[in-house]
Design a protein around this motif. Structure first.
Motif, short mmCIF file in Angstrom:
data_model
loop_
_atom_site.label_atom_id
_atom_site.label_comp_id
_atom_site.label_asym_id
_atom_site.label_seq_id
_atom_site.Cartn_x
_atom_site.Cartn_y
_atom_site.Cartn_z
N MET A 1 -5.51 20.53 -37.13
CA MET A 1 -5.11 20.42 -38.54
C MET A 1 -4.06 19.32 -38.62
O MET A 1 -2.95 19.47 -38.10
CB MET A 1 -4.52 21.77 -38.98
N ILE A 2 -4.42 18.20 -39.22
CA ILE A 2 -3.49 17.07 -39.29
C ILE A 2 -2.71 17.17 -40.60
O ILE A 2 -3.28 17.03 -41.69
CB ILE A 2 -4.23 15.71 -39.22
N GLY A 3 -1.41 17.40 -40.49
CA GLY A 3 -0.57 17.65 -41.66
C GLY A 3 -0.29 19.15 -41.71
O GLY A 3 -1.21 19.95 -41.89
N ASP B 1 1.93 17.57 -36.95
CA ASP B 1 2.69 16.91 -38.00
C ASP B 1 3.53 15.80 -37.39
O ASP B 1 3.93 15.87 -36.24
CB ASP B 1 3.58 17.90 -38.77
N LYS B 2 3.75 14.79 -38.21
CA LYS B 2 4.60 13.67 -37.79
C LYS B 2 6.06 14.07 -37.76
O LYS B 2 6.87 13.42 -37.12
CB LYS B 2 4.46 12.54 -38.81
N ASP B 3 6.39 15.08 -38.55
CA ASP B 3 7.77 15.52 -38.69
C ASP B 3 8.15 16.39 -37.48
O ASP B 3 7.83 17.58 -37.42
CB ASP B 3 7.88 16.31 -40.01
N ALA B 4 8.85 15.76 -36.52
CA ALA B 4 9.14 16.45 -35.26
C ALA B 4 10.03 17.68 -35.50
O ALA B 4 9.86 18.71 -34.84
CB ALA B 4 9.82 15.48 -34.30
N GLY B 5 10.94 17.59 -36.46
CA GLY B 5 11.84 18.71 -36.75
C GLY B 5 11.04 19.92 -37.22
O GLY B 5 11.30 21.07 -36.82
N LEU C 1 -1.07 13.97 -31.91
CA LEU C 1 -2.38 14.07 -32.58
C LEU C 1 -3.54 13.98 -31.59
O LEU C 1 -4.51 14.76 -31.67
CB LEU C 1 -2.46 12.97 -33.64
N ALA C 2 -3.43 13.07 -30.62
CA ALA C 2 -4.53 12.87 -29.67
C ALA C 2 -4.81 14.14 -28.88
O ALA C 2 -5.97 14.54 -28.70
CB ALA C 2 -4.20 11.72 -28.73
N GLU C 3 -3.75 14.82 -28.48
CA GLU C 3 -3.90 16.06 -27.70
C GLU C 3 -4.62 17.12 -28.55
O GLU C 3 -5.48 17.85 -28.07
CB GLU C 3 -2.49 16.52 -27.31
N VAL D 1 -3.03 16.00 -45.12
CA VAL D 1 -1.79 15.28 -45.41
C VAL D 1 -1.63 15.12 -46.92
O VAL D 1 -2.56 15.37 -47.69
CB VAL D 1 -1.79 13.89 -44.71
N GLY D 2 -0.47 14.69 -47.35
CA GLY D 2 -0.20 14.57 -48.78
C GLY D 2 -0.95 13.41 -49.43
O GLY D 2 -1.25 12.40 -48.78
N THR D 3 -1.28 13.59 -50.71
CA THR D 3 -1.89 12.51 -51.50
C THR D 3 -1.14 12.42 -52.84
O THR D 3 -1.67 12.75 -53.89
CB THR D 3 -3.40 12.78 -51.76
N PRO D 4 0.14 12.02 -52.78
CA PRO D 4 0.95 11.99 -54.01
C PRO D 4 0.47 10.92 -54.98
O PRO D 4 -0.38 10.10 -54.63
CB PRO D 4 2.35 11.65 -53.48
#
Ligand SMILES: NC(=O)c1ccc[n+]([C@@H]2O[C@H](COP(=O)([O-])OP(=O)(O)OC[C@H]3O[C@@H](n4cnc5c(N)ncnc54)[C@H](O)[C@@H]3O)[C@@H](O)[C@H]2O)c1
Length: 438
Positions: free
Chosen positions: A5-7, A30-34, A70-72, A84-87
């Motif tokens: 699940m990306i995002g 997620d890109k957000d490591a926190g 993501l690759a893993e 992911v978001g589509t604002p």
């Protein structure tokens, strides 16, 4: 089965947790490591009823995990969901597809075996084909299909909506991709959920058509509410009177300050743009977008009017700032129009929200944030109910009156009974219902 699940936002985290509850192995990226670090420790970054338990249970069972890699996550996945978001794109209102296309590029680099790439994000017609093109260009050798599977969950009841949806829409024509999607949604087949298979383009449009139709319905009842105020009718009776007609239906006929949130405003606007670009304008939705924007702004004027025409030097108490109850989501919330307008007119604002204040404090400056609802009323010249959290329905009227400098209540969600409010000695105004004589 295994999915990536990306995002890992409102949709990715809820969908990921629910698929893992169905027995699927899910890796949320997620890109957000926190955010990912927090989730690994069991900290759910959003407020959504039931989500913390569902995440904890499935993480413990080893079916749900979190990574920034993501690759893993993509390696060995039968399906890769893009959530992911589509604002709204700044300036023109089209959906901003940067995050979707960036994710597609990253997925392309990571693909090994056959996988179905699923757009769960809300994306305009043509996006799935573009995702296909991006991946094909980067990886001419890769085996994959692109599928559209829009999400219809509502924040606040997201888990129930995912587990027991009215329908699942899948834009996939190839047999192999359909097989994977059928297997993933097998638990919903078993409870006889209608699964609508269509083309990619049709599926993408269904999501925008659904959200825009609901935006039209809300705006219709809001305009009926305004008319009711002029002619002395009661909008709740109008809603019931029309909603009992099976062709109309009872839902989404509750009047209020205008729709907000992370979906309706941006999706109705994006549909308008797609339709204009296609030389087939949807004028009804264009009008609704315009009416709704103006309505949210006009709500502050109602509060000013209830204060005798000026809020200069006055204090206004606000109950609820999120776009609806049971979420901490502040995106396009009516409070973001109302509170700055009151401040610009000279008011001091005290506000309370059960879950949204942390997020809101970033977006609304100069507000005194209170730690419980009564504190928001202290010394206020008027109290406005902006979001209908259940907690606000059962407040102690006597205590409210003691705390308020003036017993003025503006109820933008119609959570109180005009008769009771008049009997309790409030000057009460609401949406589309006659005020009871005190
Ligand atoms: N929120 C809702 O109620 C709802 C309901 C139905 C559909 N949708 C749609 O679902 C989509 C997601 O919405 P949301 O509310 O969950 O958004 P969100 O902003 O809460 O979450 C998106 C997440 O994606 C992450 N992200 C962005 N690019 C990434 C990348 N390349 N790799 C990994 N992570 C990445 C961000 O860090 C963020 O955490 C949107 O298209 C929205 O319209 C939302």
């Amino acid at each position: 089965m295994r999915i990536a699940m990306i995002g890992t936002g409102y949709v990715g985290l809820v969908s990921g947790a629910c698929f893992s509850e169905f027995g699927v192995d899910v890796v949320c990226v997620d890109k957000d490591a926190g955010k990912i670090e927090g989730l690994k420790r069991g900290e759910v970054p959003i407020y959504e009823p039931g989500l913390e338990d569902l995440v904890a249970k499935n993480a413990e069972a080893g079916r749900l995990s979190f990574t920034t890699d993501l690759a893993e996550a993509v390696e060995g996945a039968d399906a890769v969901f893009i959530a992911v978001g589509t604002p709204s794109r700044r300036g023109d209102g089209h959906a901003d597809l940067t995050y979707v296309y960036d994710a597609a590029k990253e997925i392309a680099g990571a693909l090994k075996d056959y996988a179905v790439i699923v757009t769960k994000s809300t994306v305009p017609v043509g996006t799935g084909r573009e995702v296909e093109r991006i991946i094909r260009e980067a990886r001419p050798d890769a085996e994959f299909d692109v599928v559209s599977n829009p999400e219809f969950l509502r924040e606040g009841s997201a888990i129930e909506d995912f587990m027991r949806p009215d329908r699942v829409v899948i834009g996939a024509t190839g047999e192999r991709a359909q097989e994977v999607m059928r297997a993933l949604y097998r638990p919903l087949y078993l409870i006889e959920t209608p699964i609508v298979f269509t083309s990619l383009e049709t599926s993408e449009l269904i999501k925008y058509a659904a959200n825009s139709f609901l935006a039209v319905k809300i705006t219709f009842i809001n305009e009926m509410a305004d008319l009711c105020e002029k002619v002395g009718a009661d909008v709740h009776d109008v809603a019931r009177g029309i909603g009992l007609d099976g062709r109309i239906g009872k839902k989404f006929l509750h009047p209020g300050p205008g729709y907000g949130g992370s979906c309706f405003p941006k999706d109705s606007l994006a549909l308008v743009k797609t339709a204009q670009d296609s030389n087939s304008p949807v004028r009804i939705v264009e009008t609704v977008v315009d009416i709704n924007d103006k309505r949210k702004k006009a709500m502050a004027e109602r509060i000013v009017a209830a204060c005798g025409g000026s809020v200069e030097g006055k204090t206004i108490g606000i109950l609820g700032v999120t776009f609806k109850p049971n979420t901490d989501d502040m995106r396009d919330a009516p409070s973001l129009d109302i509170i700055p307008a009151l401040q610009a007119a000279g008011a001091t604002v005290r506000a309370y929200d059960p879950e949204g204040m942390e997020e809101a404090a970033e977006m609304l400056k100069g507000v005194t944030w209170c730690d419980e609802p009564y504190a928001a009323m202290e010394g206020a010249d008027a109290l406005a109910v902006v979001t209908e959290w259940n907690l606000f329905r059962a407040l102690d009227f006597d205590r409210m009156k003691e705390l308020l400098a003036r017993p003025v209540v503006v109820d933008l969600r119609n959570i109180y009974d005009p008769r009771q409010m008049a009997d309790a000695g409030f000057t009460y105004s609401c949406i589309g219902r006659p005020a009871a004589a005190s």
